[in-house]
Design a protein around this motif. Sequence first.
Motif, short mmCIF file in Angstrom:
data_model
loop_
_atom_site.label_atom_id
_atom_site.label_comp_id
_atom_site.label_asym_id
_atom_site.label_seq_id
_atom_site.Cartn_x
_atom_site.Cartn_y
_atom_site.Cartn_z
N ASP A 109 0.95 -1.18 0.21
CA ASP A 109 -0.08 0.06 0.10
C ASP A 109 0.86 1.15 -0.04
N TYR A 110 2.25 1.16 0.31
CA TYR A 110 3.13 2.25 0.31
C TYR A 110 4.02 2.22 -0.87
N GLY A 111 3.68 1.17 -1.81
CA GLY A 111 4.59 1.31 -3.13
C GLY A 111 5.08 -0.12 -3.23
N PRO A 112 5.27 -0.58 -4.54
CA PRO A 112 5.70 -2.01 -4.93
C PRO A 112 7.02 -2.45 -4.49
N ASN A 113 8.13 -1.62 -3.85
CA ASN A 113 9.17 -1.96 -3.48
C ASN A 113 9.41 -1.67 -1.86
N TYR A 114 8.48 -1.05 -1.20
CA TYR A 114 8.41 -0.73 0.30
C TYR A 114 8.54 -1.95 1.15
N TYR A 115 9.40 -2.06 1.85
CA TYR A 115 9.69 -3.09 2.75
C TYR A 115 10.04 -2.66 4.16
N ALA A 116 9.31 -2.83 5.31
CA ALA A 116 9.51 -2.32 6.47
C ALA A 116 9.14 -3.01 7.72
#
Length: 132
Positions: A106-113
């Motif tokens: 939901d934050y972007g296709p590559n966002y990992y957190a």
Amino acid sequence: MLHHISLAVTDIERAAKFYDHTLAALGYVRVFEDLRPGEEDQAVGYGFAGQGDKFCIKQAEVSSASAGHGFHLAFSAPNQGAVHEFHKQALLHGGLDNGGPGPRSDYGPNYYASFVVDPDGHRLEAVINRAA
């Protein structure tokens, strides 16, 4: 845009132990300390080795050190493994889980957190946002 940021903490030794471990997972180290037990205005700064601080914790009275509602601080991670290690170290050193490591589409296709809350209630994140 930002040069550095500081957070108030109620127990500088507890907070420094927490940040020593959680930030080390992301490649950041303690770059300075001004620790004088029992005195005011103690501080510990973090950044990249050999450089100035980008993040600092400062001792404050309990009544004046409060995590702001809606405040959120995201630290850059070098890779997904570091996001996992940040979360693990935070939980091992007094932090609370606020969202385990994983993709956040939901934050972007590559966002990992991953998301944690430090011992003083500050909401923190470790994130990598680039194609693997």
